[in-house]
Design a protein around this motif. Sequence first.
Motif, PDB file in Angstrom:
ATOM      1  N   GLU A 135       1.066  -0.647   6.585  1.00 49.77           N
ATOM      2  CA  GLU A 135       2.325  -0.415   5.880  1.00 49.77           C
ATOM      3  C   GLU A 135       2.490  -1.262   4.620  1.00 49.77           C
ATOM      4  O   GLU A 135       3.468  -1.112   3.897  1.00 49.77           O
ATOM      5  CB  GLU A 135       3.508  -0.684   6.822  1.00 49.77           C
ATOM      6  CG  GLU A 135       3.592   0.267   8.006  1.00 49.77           C
ATOM      7  CD  GLU A 135       3.842   1.688   7.558  1.00 49.77           C
ATOM      8  OE1 GLU A 135       4.791   1.919   6.794  1.00 49.77           O
ATOM      9  OE2 GLU A 135       3.080   2.582   7.975  1.00 49.77           O
ATOM     10  N   ASP A 136       1.546  -2.146   4.357  1.00 49.95           N
ATOM     11  CA  ASP A 136       1.681  -3.045   3.210  1.00 49.95           C
ATOM     12  C   ASP A 136       1.257  -2.405   1.886  1.00 49.95           C
ATOM     13  O   ASP A 136       1.557  -2.947   0.821  1.00 49.95           O
ATOM     14  CB  ASP A 136       0.843  -4.317   3.425  1.00 49.95           C
ATOM     15  CG  ASP A 136       1.431  -5.227   4.492  1.00 49.95           C
ATOM     16  OD1 ASP A 136       2.667  -5.233   4.648  1.00 49.95           O
ATOM     17  OD2 ASP A 136       0.662  -5.906   5.176  1.00 49.95           O
ATOM     18  N   VAL A 137       0.540  -1.298   1.942  1.00 48.93           N
ATOM     19  CA  VAL A 137      -0.020  -0.713   0.723  1.00 48.93           C
ATOM     20  C   VAL A 137       0.240   0.785   0.675  1.00 48.93           C
ATOM     21  O   VAL A 137       0.165   1.477   1.692  1.00 48.93           O
ATOM     22  CB  VAL A 137      -1.549  -0.961   0.653  1.00 48.93           C
ATOM     23  CG1 VAL A 137      -2.156  -0.270  -0.563  1.00 48.93           C
ATOM     24  CG2 VAL A 137      -1.840  -2.451   0.605  1.00 48.93           C
ATOM     25  N   GLY A 174       1.663   6.462   1.979  1.00 45.17           N
ATOM     26  CA  GLY A 174       2.079   5.162   2.474  1.00 45.17           C
ATOM     27  C   GLY A 174       3.577   4.995   2.386  1.00 45.17           C
ATOM     28  O   GLY A 174       4.299   5.860   1.899  1.00 45.17           O
ATOM     29  N   SER A 175       4.037   3.874   2.857  1.00 48.83           N
ATOM     30  CA  SER A 175       5.464   3.606   2.915  1.00 48.83           C
ATOM     31  C   SER A 175       6.060   3.422   1.526  1.00 48.83           C
ATOM     32  O   SER A 175       5.482   2.740   0.677  1.00 48.83           O
ATOM     33  CB  SER A 175       5.708   2.339   3.741  1.00 48.83           C
ATOM     34  OG  SER A 175       7.057   1.927   3.647  1.00 48.83           O
ATOM     35  N   GLU A 176       7.221   4.011   1.307  1.00 49.37           N
ATOM     36  CA  GLU A 176       7.930   3.842   0.044  1.00 49.37           C
ATOM     37  C   GLU A 176       8.283   2.372  -0.181  1.00 49.37           C
ATOM     38  O   GLU A 176       8.388   1.916  -1.317  1.00 49.37           O
ATOM     39  CB  GLU A 176       9.193   4.701   0.040  1.00 49.37           C
ATOM     40  CG  GLU A 176       9.945   4.695  -1.278  1.00 49.37           C
ATOM     41  CD  GLU A 176      11.115   5.666  -1.286  1.00 49.37           C
ATOM     42  OE1 GLU A 176      11.769   5.761  -2.327  1.00 49.37           O
ATOM     43  OE2 GLU A 176      11.359   6.305  -0.258  1.00 49.37           O
ATOM     44  N   ALA A 177       8.435   1.648   0.920  1.00 51.35           N
ATOM     45  CA  ALA A 177       8.811   0.236   0.837  1.00 51.35           C
ATOM     46  C   ALA A 177       7.599  -0.703   0.769  1.00 51.35           C
ATOM     47  O   ALA A 177       7.764  -1.918   0.757  1.00 51.35           O
ATOM     48  CB  ALA A 177       9.667  -0.137   2.043  1.00 51.35           C
ATOM     49  N   ALA A 178       6.387  -0.154   0.718  1.00 50.28           N
ATOM     50  CA  ALA A 178       5.188  -1.000   0.678  1.00 50.28           C
ATOM     51  C   ALA A 178       5.256  -1.945  -0.520  1.00 50.28           C
ATOM     52  O   ALA A 178       5.592  -1.526  -1.623  1.00 50.28           O
ATOM     53  CB  ALA A 178       3.935  -0.137   0.596  1.00 50.28           C
ATOM     54  N   PRO A 179       4.936  -3.218  -0.324  1.00 46.19           N
ATOM     55  CA  PRO A 179       5.020  -4.184  -1.428  1.00 46.19           C
ATOM     56  C   PRO A 179       3.885  -4.062  -2.443  1.00 46.19           C
ATOM     57  O   PRO A 179       3.960  -4.641  -3.520  1.00 46.19           O
ATOM     58  CB  PRO A 179       4.960  -5.536  -0.712  1.00 46.19           C
ATOM     59  CG  PRO A 179       4.187  -5.260   0.540  1.00 46.19           C
ATOM     60  CD  PRO A 179       4.577  -3.867   0.945  1.00 46.19           C
ATOM     61  N   ASP A 187      -9.953  -7.808  -2.758  1.00 47.11           N
ATOM     62  CA  ASP A 187      -9.374  -9.130  -3.008  1.00 47.11           C
ATOM     63  C   ASP A 187      -8.058  -9.035  -3.784  1.00 47.11           C
ATOM     64  O   ASP A 187      -7.104  -9.777  -3.489  1.00 47.11           O
ATOM     65  CB  ASP A 187     -10.361  -9.998  -3.789  1.00 47.11           C
ATOM     66  CG  ASP A 187     -11.559 -10.427  -2.950  1.00 47.11           C
ATOM     67  OD1 ASP A 187     -11.502 -10.295  -1.716  1.00 47.11           O
ATOM     68  OD2 ASP A 187     -12.562 -10.880  -3.546  1.00 47.11           O
ATOM     69  N   LEU A 188      -7.996  -8.137  -4.779  1.00 45.55           N
ATOM     70  CA  LEU A 188      -6.767  -7.984  -5.565  1.00 45.55           C
ATOM     71  C   LEU A 188      -5.641  -7.453  -4.693  1.00 45.55           C
ATOM     72  O   LEU A 188      -4.495  -7.913  -4.783  1.00 45.55           O
ATOM     73  CB  LEU A 188      -7.003  -7.061  -6.762  1.00 45.55           C
ATOM     74  CG  LEU A 188      -5.826  -6.845  -7.707  1.00 45.55           C
ATOM     75  CD1 LEU A 188      -5.259  -8.166  -8.226  1.00 45.55           C
ATOM     76  CD2 LEU A 188      -6.236  -5.943  -8.869  1.00 45.55           C
ATOM     77  N   VAL A 189      -5.959  -6.493  -3.828  1.00 45.38           N
ATOM     78  CA  VAL A 189      -4.945  -5.961  -2.909  1.00 45.38           C
ATOM     79  C   VAL A 189      -4.444  -7.068  -1.991  1.00 45.38           C
ATOM     80  O   VAL A 189      -3.229  -7.236  -1.792  1.00 45.38           O
ATOM     81  CB  VAL A 189      -5.518  -4.791  -2.081  1.00 45.38           C
ATOM     82  CG1 VAL A 189      -4.577  -4.431  -0.935  1.00 45.38           C
ATOM     83  CG2 VAL A 189      -5.754  -3.576  -2.980  1.00 45.38           C
ATOM     84  N   LYS A 190      -5.355  -7.836  -1.425  1.00 46.60           N
ATOM     85  CA  LYS A 190      -4.977  -8.924  -0.522  1.00 46.60           C
ATOM     86  C   LYS A 190      -4.127  -9.975  -1.229  1.00 46.60           C
ATOM     87  O   LYS A 190      -3.143 -10.476  -0.691  1.00 46.60           O
ATOM     88  CB  LYS A 190      -6.223  -9.588   0.072  1.00 46.60           C
ATOM     89  CG  LYS A 190      -6.862  -8.808   1.178  1.00 46.60           C
ATOM     90  CD  LYS A 190      -5.953  -8.714   2.396  1.00 46.60           C
ATOM     91  CE  LYS A 190      -6.642  -8.122   3.578  1.00 46.60           C
ATOM     92  NZ  LYS A 190      -5.733  -7.996   4.750  1.00 46.60           N
ATOM     93  N   THR A 191      -4.497 -10.313  -2.462  1.00 46.83           N
ATOM     94  CA  THR A 191      -3.729 -11.282  -3.258  1.00 46.83           C
ATOM     95  C   THR A 191      -2.303 -10.802  -3.479  1.00 46.83           C
ATOM     96  O   THR A 191      -1.344 -11.576  -3.344  1.00 46.83           O
ATOM     97  CB  THR A 191      -4.412 -11.538  -4.610  1.00 46.83           C
ATOM     98  OG1 THR A 191      -5.688 -12.127  -4.388  1.00 46.83           O
ATOM     99  CG2 THR A 191      -3.574 -12.466  -5.485  1.00 46.83           C
ATOM    100  N   GLU A 192      -2.161  -9.510  -3.802  1.00 47.43           N
ATOM    101  CA  GLU A 192      -0.824  -8.946  -4.034  1.00 47.43           C
ATOM    102  C   GLU A 192      -0.001  -8.874  -2.763  1.00 47.43           C
ATOM    103  O   GLU A 192       1.216  -9.096  -2.776  1.00 47.43           O
ATOM    104  CB  GLU A 192      -0.943  -7.571  -4.681  1.00 47.43           C
ATOM    105  CG  GLU A 192      -1.417  -7.599  -6.131  1.00 47.43           C
ATOM    106  CD  GLU A 192      -0.477  -8.406  -7.008  1.00 47.43           C
ATOM    107  OE1 GLU A 192       0.727  -8.106  -7.037  1.00 47.43           O
ATOM    108  OE2 GLU A 192      -0.956  -9.345  -7.675  1.00 47.43           O
ATOM    109  N   ILE A 193      -0.645  -8.592  -1.638  1.00 48.33           N
ATOM    110  CA  ILE A 193       0.061  -8.577  -0.355  1.00 48.33           C
ATOM    111  C   ILE A 193       0.572  -9.984  -0.045  1.00 48.33           C
ATOM    112  O   ILE A 193       1.741 -10.181   0.332  1.00 48.33           O
ATOM    113  CB  ILE A 193      -0.846  -8.085   0.788  1.00 48.33           C
ATOM    114  CG1 ILE A 193      -1.138  -6.591   0.626  1.00 48.33           C
ATOM    115  CG2 ILE A 193      -0.203  -8.345   2.141  1.00 48.33           C
ATOM    116  CD1 ILE A 193      -2.137  -6.041   1.626  1.00 48.33           C
ATOM    117  N   GLN A 194      -0.284 -10.989  -0.204  1.00 49.68           N
ATOM    118  CA  GLN A 194       0.113 -12.376   0.076  1.00 49.68           C
ATOM    119  C   GLN A 194       1.224 -12.839  -0.859  1.00 49.68           C
ATOM    120  O   GLN A 194       2.172 -13.512  -0.417  1.00 49.68           O
ATOM    121  CB  GLN A 194      -1.115 -13.290  -0.056  1.00 49.68           C
ATOM    122  CG  GLN A 194      -2.145 -13.069   1.033  1.00 49.68           C
ATOM    123  CD  GLN A 194      -3.470 -13.753   0.757  1.00 49.68           C
ATOM    124  OE1 GLN A 194      -3.631 -14.417  -0.268  1.00 49.68           O
ATOM    125  NE2 GLN A 194      -4.428 -13.587   1.665  1.00 49.68           N
TER     126      GLN A 194
END
Length: 202
Positions: A88-90, A53-58, A189-196
Amino acid sequence: MTKRALVMLTAFVAIVVFGGAAMLYSSRDGSTPQAVAVSSGDSLVRPHSPVMGSEAAPVTIVEFFDPSCEACSAFYPIVKQIMHETGEDVRLVEAARKQDKFQPVLEALFANQAEWADHGAPDIEKAWQIAAGAGLDLEPARKDATTPEVDAVLAQDIADVKANRVEQTPTFFVNGKPLTEFSPQGLYDLVKTEIQAAKSGS
Protein backbone atom coordinates in the motif's frame (compact mmCIF):
# COMPACT_ATOMS: atom_id res chain seq x y z
CA MET A 1 13.77 4.66 -37.36
CA THR A 2 12.16 6.28 -40.40
CA LYS A 3 9.54 8.99 -39.98
CA ARG A 4 6.91 6.68 -41.50
CA ALA A 5 7.80 3.88 -39.09
CA LEU A 6 7.70 6.30 -36.17
CA VAL A 7 4.24 7.56 -37.18
CA MET A 8 2.95 4.00 -37.57
CA LEU A 9 4.40 2.94 -34.24
CA THR A 10 2.93 6.02 -32.57
CA ALA A 11 -0.52 5.24 -33.97
CA PHE A 12 -0.25 1.64 -32.83
CA VAL A 13 0.91 2.57 -29.34
CA ALA A 14 -1.78 5.23 -29.16
CA ILE A 15 -4.60 2.74 -29.44
CA VAL A 16 -3.07 -0.17 -27.58
CA VAL A 17 -1.60 1.95 -24.82
CA PHE A 18 -3.54 5.19 -24.47
CA GLY A 19 -7.06 6.50 -24.21
CA GLY A 20 -8.82 4.46 -21.52
CA ALA A 21 -9.25 4.42 -17.79
CA ALA A 22 -8.22 0.99 -16.53
CA MET A 23 -5.14 -0.21 -14.71
CA LEU A 24 -1.94 -1.67 -16.09
CA TYR A 25 -1.53 -4.40 -13.54
CA SER A 26 -3.97 -6.50 -11.55
CA SER A 27 -4.10 -5.88 -7.84
CA ARG A 28 -2.52 -8.34 -5.44
CA ASP A 29 -5.80 -10.23 -4.94
CA GLY A 30 -6.23 -10.63 -8.70
CA SER A 31 -8.98 -8.05 -9.16
CA THR A 32 -8.66 -5.06 -11.47
CA PRO A 33 -8.26 -1.74 -9.61
CA GLN A 34 -10.16 1.35 -10.65
CA ALA A 35 -8.69 4.52 -12.10
CA VAL A 36 -7.83 7.28 -9.65
CA ALA A 37 -8.80 10.83 -10.57
CA VAL A 38 -5.81 13.14 -10.79
CA SER A 39 -5.13 16.78 -11.49
CA SER A 40 -4.94 17.81 -15.14
CA GLY A 41 -2.20 20.26 -14.20
CA ASP A 42 0.33 17.54 -13.35
CA SER A 43 2.57 16.84 -16.35
CA LEU A 44 3.52 13.43 -14.92
CA VAL A 45 0.01 12.26 -14.06
CA ARG A 46 -2.86 13.08 -16.41
CA PRO A 47 -6.59 12.30 -16.21
CA HIS A 48 -6.09 9.61 -18.88
CA SER A 49 -3.27 8.02 -16.86
CA PRO A 50 -4.32 4.88 -14.98
CA VAL A 51 -3.09 4.57 -11.42
CA MET A 52 -2.56 1.25 -9.71
CA GLY A 53 -2.40 1.20 -5.96
CA SER A 54 -3.86 3.18 -3.13
CA GLU A 55 -4.81 6.80 -3.78
CA ALA A 56 -3.31 7.54 -0.37
CA ALA A 57 0.04 5.86 -1.15
CA PRO A 58 2.90 8.15 -0.07
CA VAL A 59 5.05 7.19 -3.07
CA THR A 60 4.15 7.42 -6.76
CA ILE A 61 6.19 5.82 -9.55
CA VAL A 62 5.64 7.29 -13.02
CA GLU A 63 7.03 5.40 -16.02
CA PHE A 64 7.46 6.59 -19.62
CA PHE A 65 7.95 3.55 -21.83
CA ASP A 66 7.80 2.14 -25.35
CA PRO A 67 6.70 -1.47 -26.09
CA SER A 68 9.46 -1.80 -28.70
CA CYS A 69 12.13 -0.92 -26.12
CA GLU A 70 14.23 -3.86 -24.87
CA ALA A 71 15.08 -2.10 -21.61
CA CYS A 72 11.36 -1.48 -20.97
CA SER A 73 10.72 -5.19 -21.42
CA ALA A 74 13.51 -5.99 -18.97
CA PHE A 75 12.16 -3.56 -16.36
CA TYR A 76 8.55 -4.79 -16.66
CA PRO A 77 8.84 -7.69 -14.15
CA ILE A 78 11.04 -5.59 -11.88
CA VAL A 79 8.39 -2.89 -11.52
CA LYS A 80 5.75 -5.55 -10.85
CA GLN A 81 7.96 -7.02 -8.12
CA ILE A 82 8.50 -3.62 -6.49
CA MET A 83 4.74 -3.07 -6.46
CA HIS A 84 4.20 -6.47 -4.89
CA GLU A 85 6.83 -5.93 -2.19
CA THR A 86 5.80 -2.41 -1.21
CA GLY A 87 2.06 -3.04 -0.98
CA GLU A 88 0.00 0.00 0.00
CA ASP A 89 3.00 2.33 0.17
CA VAL A 90 3.43 2.74 -3.60
CA ARG A 91 1.19 3.45 -6.57
CA LEU A 92 2.17 3.20 -10.22
CA VAL A 93 1.11 5.58 -12.97
CA GLU A 94 1.20 4.14 -16.47
CA ALA A 95 -0.67 4.29 -19.76
CA ALA A 96 -4.25 3.15 -20.21
CA ARG A 97 -6.15 1.25 -22.86
CA LYS A 98 -9.61 1.23 -24.37
CA GLN A 99 -10.46 -2.46 -24.55
CA ASP A 100 -9.32 -3.48 -21.07
CA LYS A 101 -6.59 -5.54 -22.76
CA PHE A 102 -3.54 -3.48 -21.94
CA GLN A 103 -1.70 -5.93 -19.73
CA PRO A 104 -2.08 -9.04 -21.94
CA VAL A 105 -1.29 -7.03 -25.07
CA LEU A 106 1.78 -5.42 -23.51
CA GLU A 107 3.04 -8.75 -22.21
CA ALA A 108 2.51 -10.35 -25.64
CA LEU A 109 4.40 -7.50 -27.33
CA PHE A 110 7.28 -7.83 -24.88
CA ALA A 111 7.33 -11.64 -25.20
CA ASN A 112 7.42 -11.40 -29.02
CA GLN A 113 9.50 -8.24 -29.24
CA ALA A 114 12.12 -9.83 -31.52
CA GLU A 115 9.44 -10.62 -34.11
CA TRP A 116 8.16 -7.08 -34.63
CA ALA A 117 10.43 -4.49 -32.96
CA ASP A 118 13.38 -4.59 -35.34
CA HIS A 119 15.71 -1.67 -34.58
CA GLY A 120 14.84 1.25 -36.85
CA ALA A 121 12.02 -0.49 -38.67
CA PRO A 122 9.31 -1.90 -36.40
CA ASP A 123 6.80 -4.16 -38.15
CA ILE A 124 3.60 -2.49 -37.01
CA GLU A 125 1.33 -4.91 -38.85
CA LYS A 126 3.02 -7.79 -37.04
CA ALA A 127 2.52 -5.92 -33.76
CA TRP A 128 -1.19 -5.58 -34.55
CA GLN A 129 -1.40 -9.33 -35.15
CA ILE A 130 0.38 -10.08 -31.87
CA ALA A 131 -2.05 -7.74 -30.13
CA ALA A 132 -4.96 -9.58 -31.76
CA GLY A 133 -3.55 -12.88 -30.52
CA ALA A 134 -3.59 -11.42 -27.00
CA GLY A 135 -7.28 -10.59 -27.31
CA LEU A 136 -7.40 -7.12 -28.89
CA ASP A 137 -10.34 -6.68 -31.29
CA LEU A 138 -8.55 -5.21 -34.30
CA GLU A 139 -11.47 -3.66 -36.18
CA PRO A 140 -12.52 -1.18 -33.47
CA ALA A 141 -8.89 -0.77 -32.39
CA ARG A 142 -7.82 0.39 -35.86
CA LYS A 143 -10.75 2.80 -35.99
CA ASP A 144 -9.97 4.15 -32.53
CA ALA A 145 -6.36 4.77 -33.60
CA THR A 146 -7.55 7.59 -35.87
CA THR A 147 -9.89 9.35 -33.46
CA PRO A 148 -9.42 12.94 -32.23
CA GLU A 149 -9.42 11.56 -28.68
CA VAL A 150 -6.28 9.51 -29.32
CA ASP A 151 -4.70 12.43 -31.19
CA ALA A 152 -5.33 14.66 -28.19
CA VAL A 153 -3.84 12.13 -25.77
CA LEU A 154 -0.76 11.74 -27.98
CA ALA A 155 -0.32 15.50 -28.26
CA GLN A 156 -0.53 15.86 -24.49
CA ASP A 157 1.90 13.00 -23.91
CA ILE A 158 4.39 14.43 -26.41
CA ALA A 159 4.19 17.78 -24.63
CA ASP A 160 4.72 16.06 -21.26
CA VAL A 161 7.72 14.15 -22.61
CA LYS A 162 9.27 17.47 -23.63
CA ALA A 163 8.30 19.24 -20.42
CA ASN A 164 9.86 16.50 -18.30
CA ARG A 165 12.91 16.18 -20.57
CA VAL A 166 12.34 12.49 -21.21
CA GLU A 167 15.02 11.41 -23.67
CA GLN A 168 14.92 7.63 -23.39
CA THR A 169 12.69 4.76 -22.40
CA PRO A 170 12.07 3.65 -19.84
CA THR A 171 12.29 6.83 -17.81
CA PHE A 172 11.11 6.73 -14.21
CA PHE A 173 10.08 9.42 -11.74
CA VAL A 174 9.48 8.63 -8.07
CA ASN A 175 7.48 11.29 -6.26
CA GLY A 176 8.45 13.62 -9.08
CA LYS A 177 12.17 12.89 -8.73
CA PRO A 178 13.91 11.48 -11.82
CA LEU A 179 15.69 8.16 -11.47
CA THR A 180 19.35 9.11 -11.94
CA GLU A 181 20.93 5.76 -11.08
CA PHE A 182 19.41 3.82 -13.96
CA SER A 183 19.29 0.24 -12.74
CA PRO A 184 16.79 -2.08 -11.07
CA GLN A 185 18.58 -1.53 -7.76
CA GLY A 186 18.59 2.22 -8.33
CA LEU A 187 14.82 2.23 -8.82
CA TYR A 188 14.28 0.02 -5.79
CA ASP A 189 16.54 2.22 -3.63
CA LEU A 190 14.80 5.45 -4.71
CA VAL A 191 11.39 3.96 -3.93
CA LYS A 192 12.60 2.78 -0.52
CA THR A 193 14.14 6.19 0.24
CA GLU A 194 10.85 7.93 -0.60
CA ILE A 195 8.85 5.48 1.51
CA GLN A 196 11.16 6.07 4.50
CA ALA A 197 11.03 9.85 4.04
CA ALA A 198 7.24 9.79 3.90
CA LYS A 199 6.97 7.65 7.02
CA SER A 200 9.43 9.82 8.95
CA GLY A 201 7.58 12.97 7.90
CA SER A 202 10.62 14.52 6.22
